[in-house]
Design a protein around this motif. Structure first.
Motif, short mmCIF file in Angstrom:
data_model
loop_
_atom_site.label_atom_id
_atom_site.label_comp_id
_atom_site.label_asym_id
_atom_site.label_seq_id
_atom_site.Cartn_x
_atom_site.Cartn_y
_atom_site.Cartn_z
N PRO A 1 0.83 -1.20 0.00
CA PRO A 1 0.00 0.00 0.00
C PRO A 1 0.87 1.26 0.00
N THR A 2 0.45 2.26 -0.73
CA THR A 2 1.19 3.51 -0.83
C THR A 2 0.27 4.66 -0.43
N LEU A 3 0.77 5.53 0.43
CA LEU A 3 0.00 6.69 0.85
C LEU A 3 0.24 7.85 -0.11
N HIS A 4 -0.80 8.64 -0.33
CA HIS A 4 -0.71 9.79 -1.23
C HIS A 4 -1.36 11.00 -0.58
N GLY A 5 -0.97 12.17 -1.02
CA GLY A 5 -1.64 13.40 -0.63
C GLY A 5 -1.59 13.70 0.85
N ALA B 1 0.41 13.72 6.56
CA ALA B 1 0.10 13.56 7.98
C ALA B 1 0.90 12.40 8.57
N PHE B 2 1.03 11.31 7.84
CA PHE B 2 1.80 10.16 8.32
C PHE B 2 3.26 10.54 8.56
N ILE B 3 3.84 11.24 7.60
CA ILE B 3 5.24 11.64 7.71
C ILE B 3 5.44 12.60 8.88
N GLU B 4 4.53 13.57 9.04
CA GLU B 4 4.65 14.51 10.16
C GLU B 4 4.58 13.79 11.50
N ARG B 5 3.64 12.86 11.64
CA ARG B 5 3.52 12.12 12.90
C ARG B 5 4.73 11.24 13.14
N ALA B 6 5.26 10.63 12.09
CA ALA B 6 6.45 9.78 12.24
C ALA B 6 7.66 10.61 12.65
N GLU B 7 7.83 11.78 12.04
CA GLU B 7 8.96 12.64 12.38
C GLU B 7 8.84 13.17 13.80
N GLU B 8 7.62 13.56 14.20
CA GLU B 8 7.40 14.04 15.57
C GLU B 8 7.69 12.93 16.57
N ARG B 9 7.24 11.75 16.26
CA ARG B 9 7.48 10.60 17.14
C ARG B 9 8.98 10.30 17.25
N GLU B 10 9.69 10.48 16.16
CA GLU B 10 11.13 10.26 16.15
C GLU B 10 11.84 11.29 17.03
N ARG B 11 11.39 12.55 16.96
CA ARG B 11 12.00 13.61 17.77
C ARG B 11 11.67 13.45 19.25
N THR C 1 -2.96 12.26 3.42
CA THR C 1 -2.69 11.10 4.28
C THR C 1 -1.20 10.86 4.41
N ALA C 2 -0.48 10.94 3.31
CA ALA C 2 0.98 10.74 3.33
C ALA C 2 1.66 11.83 4.13
#
Length: 55
Positions: A9-13, A18-28, A15-16
């Protein structure tokens, strides 16, 4: 006999993004943020209450 290739599955637009922002915030901040948005958390708690599961 060939093994079928599974589609990844590939995220677009939005959804993608928001996913990246949450992942980066979680990483920080790995321990300081919820993995759920407020609406997801409310839905989860509501589901748990309706099912009779202890919180």
């Amino acid at each position: 006999m060939a093994t079928p290739v599974k589609i990844i599955p590939t995220l677009h637009g939005e959804t993608a993004r928001a996913f990246i922002e949450r992942a980066e915030e979680r990483e920080r901040n790995p321990r300081n943020i919820s993995i759920y948005t407020e609406s997801e958390e409310r839905a989860y708690l509501d589901m748990m209450k309706r099912s009779g599961m202890p919180l």
